[in-house]
Scaffold this motif. Structure first.
Motif, PDB file in Angstrom:
ATOM      1  N   CYS A  22       0.843  -1.184   0.000  1.00 12.27           N
ATOM      2  CA  CYS A  22       0.000   0.000   0.000  1.00 12.27           C
ATOM      3  C   CYS A  22       0.885   1.243   0.000  1.00 12.27           C
ATOM      4  CB  CYS A  22      -0.937   0.010   1.206  1.00 12.27           C
ATOM      5  SG  CYS A  22      -0.110   0.037   2.785  1.00 12.27           S
ATOM      6  N   GLY A  23       0.259   2.378  -0.221  1.00  7.39           N
ATOM      7  CA  GLY A  23       0.984   3.639  -0.168  1.00  7.39           C
ATOM      8  C   GLY A  23       1.128   4.362  -1.484  1.00  7.39           C
ATOM      9  N   GLY A  24       0.718   3.733  -2.575  1.00 14.04           N
ATOM     10  CA  GLY A  24       0.797   4.419  -3.850  1.00 14.04           C
ATOM     11  C   GLY A  24      -0.213   5.546  -3.941  1.00 14.04           C
ATOM     12  N   GLY A  25      -0.099   6.305  -5.002  1.00 19.36           N
ATOM     13  CA  GLY A  25      -1.038   7.393  -5.182  1.00 19.36           C
ATOM     14  C   GLY A  25      -0.560   8.363  -6.232  1.00 19.36           C
ATOM     15  N   LEU A  26      -1.204   9.513  -6.251  1.00 19.45           N
ATOM     16  CA  LEU A  26      -0.885  10.571  -7.214  1.00 19.45           C
ATOM     17  C   LEU A  26      -0.210  11.727  -6.492  1.00 19.45           C
ATOM     18  CD1 LEU A  26      -1.156  12.071  -9.933  1.00 19.45           C
ATOM     19  CD2 LEU A  26      -3.459  12.737  -9.211  1.00 19.45           C
ATOM     20  N   VAL A  27       0.974  12.076  -6.962  1.00 23.27           N
ATOM     21  CA  VAL A  27       1.692  13.209  -6.391  1.00 23.27           C
ATOM     22  C   VAL A  27       2.221  14.076  -7.527  1.00 23.27           C
ATOM     23  CG1 VAL A  27       2.365  11.991  -4.286  1.00 23.27           C
ATOM     24  CG2 VAL A  27       3.885  11.953  -6.286  1.00 23.27           C
ATOM     25  N   ARG A  28       2.682  15.256  -7.171  1.00 24.21           N
ATOM     26  CA  ARG A  28       3.315  16.133  -8.152  1.00 24.21           C
ATOM     27  C   ARG A  28       4.807  15.859  -8.197  1.00 24.21           C
ATOM     28  NH1 ARG A  28       0.409  21.960  -6.682  1.00 24.21           N
ATOM     29  NH2 ARG A  28      -1.709  21.313  -7.222  1.00 24.21           N
ATOM     30  N   ALA A  29       5.414  16.204  -9.276  1.00 29.23           N
ATOM     31  CA  ALA A  29       6.861  16.051  -9.396  1.00 29.23           C
ATOM     32  C   ALA A  29       7.558  16.759  -8.243  1.00 29.23           C
ATOM     33  CB  ALA A  29       7.332  16.620 -10.723  1.00 29.23           C
ATOM     34  N   GLY A  30       8.539  16.073  -7.668  1.00 31.63           N
ATOM     35  CA  GLY A  30       9.272  16.626  -6.551  1.00 31.63           C
ATOM     36  C   GLY A  30       8.715  16.247  -5.187  1.00 31.63           C
ATOM     37  N   GLU A  31       7.527  15.701  -5.185  1.00 30.18           N
ATOM     38  CA  GLU A  31       6.926  15.300  -3.911  1.00 30.18           C
ATOM     39  C   GLU A  31       7.336  13.875  -3.529  1.00 30.18           C
ATOM     40  OE1 GLU A  31       3.003  18.188  -3.828  1.00 30.18           O
ATOM     41  OE2 GLU A  31       2.741  16.068  -4.351  1.00 30.18           O
ATOM     42  N   SER A  32       6.807  13.426  -2.402  1.00 28.31           N
ATOM     43  CA  SER A  32       7.239  12.148  -1.836  1.00 28.31           C
ATOM     44  C   SER A  32       6.068  11.205  -1.631  1.00 28.31           C
ATOM     45  CB  SER A  32       7.923  12.380  -0.484  1.00 28.31           C
ATOM     46  OG  SER A  32       9.066  13.206  -0.620  1.00 28.31           O
ATOM     47  N   LEU A  33       6.396   9.933  -1.606  1.00 35.83           N
ATOM     48  CA  LEU A  33       5.458   8.885  -1.231  1.00 35.83           C
ATOM     49  C   LEU A  33       6.210   7.837  -0.426  1.00 35.83           C
ATOM     50  CD1 LEU A  33       3.333   8.082  -4.442  1.00 35.83           C
ATOM     51  CD2 LEU A  33       2.464   8.977  -2.278  1.00 35.83           C
ATOM     52  N   ARG A  34       5.478   7.153   0.427  1.00 40.54           N
ATOM     53  CA  ARG A  34       6.065   6.059   1.173  1.00 40.54           C
ATOM     54  C   ARG A  34       5.233   4.800   0.933  1.00 40.54           C
ATOM     55  NH1 ARG A  34       6.144   4.323   7.283  1.00 40.54           N
ATOM     56  NH2 ARG A  34       8.271   3.521   7.527  1.00 40.54           N
ATOM     57  N   LEU A  35       5.861   3.797   0.386  1.00 36.88           N
ATOM     58  CA  LEU A  35       5.210   2.520   0.159  1.00 36.88           C
ATOM     59  C   LEU A  35       5.548   1.575   1.305  1.00 36.88           C
ATOM     60  CD1 LEU A  35       6.047   1.925  -3.613  1.00 36.88           C
ATOM     61  CD2 LEU A  35       4.184   3.257  -2.620  1.00 36.88           C
ATOM     62  N   SER A  36       4.608   0.710   1.604  1.00 34.90           N
ATOM     63  CA  SER A  36       4.866  -0.327   2.579  1.00 34.90           C
ATOM     64  C   SER A  36       4.324  -1.649   2.062  1.00 34.90           C
ATOM     65  CB  SER A  36       4.264   0.008   3.937  1.00 34.90           C
ATOM     66  OG  SER A  36       2.866   0.084   3.847  1.00 34.90           O
ATOM     67  N   CYS A  37       4.896  -2.727   2.538  1.00 36.10           N
ATOM     68  CA  CYS A  37       4.491  -4.057   2.097  1.00 36.10           C
ATOM     69  C   CYS A  37       4.695  -5.023   3.248  1.00 36.10           C
ATOM     70  CB  CYS A  37       5.313  -4.472   0.886  1.00 36.10           C
ATOM     71  SG  CYS A  37       4.987  -6.145   0.295  1.00 36.10           S
ATOM     72  N   ALA A  38       3.611  -5.643   3.668  1.00 36.17           N
ATOM     73  CA  ALA A  38       3.666  -6.563   4.788  1.00 36.17           C
ATOM     74  C   ALA A  38       3.444  -7.985   4.307  1.00 36.17           C
ATOM     75  CB  ALA A  38       2.610  -6.188   5.817  1.00 36.17           C
ATOM     76  N   ALA A  39       4.316  -8.875   4.752  1.00 37.83           N
ATOM     77  CA  ALA A  39       4.186 -10.291   4.421  1.00 37.83           C
ATOM     78  C   ALA A  39       3.517 -11.008   5.582  1.00 37.83           C
ATOM     79  CB  ALA A  39       5.552 -10.894   4.154  1.00 37.83           C
ATOM     80  N   SER A  40       2.595 -11.886   5.250  1.00 39.83           N
ATOM     81  CA  SER A  40       1.908 -12.641   6.288  1.00 39.83           C
ATOM     82  C   SER A  40       1.913 -14.119   5.936  1.00 39.83           C
ATOM     83  CB  SER A  40       0.478 -12.131   6.454  1.00 39.83           C
ATOM     84  OG  SER A  40      -0.246 -12.285   5.249  1.00 39.83           O
ATOM     85  N   GLY A  41       1.930 -14.936   6.979  1.00 39.95           N
ATOM     86  CA  GLY A  41       1.953 -16.377   6.797  1.00 39.95           C
ATOM     87  C   GLY A  41       2.484 -17.010   8.064  1.00 39.95           C
ATOM     88  N   SER A  42       2.381 -18.303   8.146  1.00 43.18           N
ATOM     89  CA  SER A  42       2.821 -18.973   9.362  1.00 43.18           C
ATOM     90  C   SER A  42       4.303 -19.305   9.285  1.00 43.18           C
ATOM     91  CB  SER A  42       2.004 -20.259   9.569  1.00 43.18           C
ATOM     92  OG  SER A  42       2.177 -21.142   8.478  1.00 43.18           O
ATOM     93  N   SER A  43       4.974 -19.083  10.394  1.00 40.08           N
ATOM     94  CA  SER A  43       6.391 -19.437  10.541  1.00 40.08           C
ATOM     95  C   SER A  43       7.244 -18.910   9.392  1.00 40.08           C
ATOM     96  CB  SER A  43       6.546 -20.959  10.646  1.00 40.08           C
ATOM     97  OG  SER A  43       5.784 -21.464  11.721  1.00 40.08           O
ATOM     98  N   LEU A  44       7.047 -17.642   9.085  1.00 39.82           N
ATOM     99  CA  LEU A  44       7.780 -17.066   7.971  1.00 39.82           C
ATOM    100  C   LEU A  44       9.249 -16.835   8.300  1.00 39.82           C
ATOM    101  CD1 LEU A  44       5.505 -14.301   6.401  1.00 39.82           C
ATOM    102  CD2 LEU A  44       6.190 -16.487   5.418  1.00 39.82           C
ATOM    103  N   ARG A  45      10.086 -17.234   7.373  1.00 35.30           N
ATOM    104  CA  ARG A  45      11.481 -16.842   7.392  1.00 35.30           C
ATOM    105  C   ARG A  45      11.762 -16.209   6.044  1.00 35.30           C
ATOM    106  NH1 ARG A  45      15.064 -21.783   8.268  1.00 35.30           N
ATOM    107  NH2 ARG A  45      16.692 -20.196   8.204  1.00 35.30           N
ATOM    108  N   ILE A  46      12.166 -14.975   6.071  1.00 33.75           N
ATOM    109  CA  ILE A  46      12.337 -14.215   4.835  1.00 33.75           C
ATOM    110  C   ILE A  46      13.765 -13.749   4.719  1.00 33.75           C
ATOM    111  CG2 ILE A  46      11.620 -12.189   3.529  1.00 33.75           C
ATOM    112  CD1 ILE A  46       8.917 -12.381   4.913  1.00 33.75           C
ATOM    113  N   ASN A  47      14.327 -13.926   3.556  1.00 34.89           N
ATOM    114  CA  ASN A  47      15.660 -13.405   3.292  1.00 34.89           C
ATOM    115  C   ASN A  47      15.503 -11.990   2.742  1.00 34.89           C
ATOM    116  OD1 ASN A  47      18.385 -13.069   2.939  1.00 34.89           O
ATOM    117  ND2 ASN A  47      18.432 -14.213   1.019  1.00 34.89           N
TER     118      ASN A  47
END
Length: 122
Positions: free
Chosen positions: A6-31
């Protein structure tokens, strides 16, 4: 494994956005976790990646403007995008390389998020 971006959207040139991404699942090990983007009519390209140990890579085009970070406890990766440019209009996809082990061998299986649209107006 499910990745929710999530976190996408419409901005003007020079502005900022922050994206985030959450992983879910049982006993996750992520590299590694990270972000790719795909602009209309172009191939998907790596934007930034970060390993569980904190090693980071950026595409040359975003160095100095984008910052990737990660909360290992939450299995979440972030992408702070500053000074956005119109040419960076794309769908941004997060990914996670999940560790799969049978006790003898270990492999990584890449899972993808659904993509979030970033639009930058000039």
């Amino acid at each position: 494994v499910q990745l929710q971006a999530c976190g996408g959207g419409l901005v003007r040139a020079g502005e900022s956005l922050r994206l985030s991404c959450a992983a879910s699942g049982s006993s996750l090990r992520i590299n590694a976790m990270g972000w790719y983007r795909q602009a209309p009519g172009k191939q998907r390209e790596l934007v930034a990646s970060i390993t569980s140990a904190g090693s980071i890579e950026y595409a040359d085009s975003v160095k100095g403007r984008f910052t990737i970070s990660r909360d290992n406890a939450k299995n979440t990766v972030y992408l702070q995008m500053n000074s956005l440019k119109p040419e960076e209009i794309a769908v941004y996809y997060c990914y996670a390389d999940v560790v799969v082990s049978n006790g003898i061998t270990r492999t990584y299986v890449r899972s993808w998020g659904q993509g979030t649209q970033v639009t930058v107006s000039s």
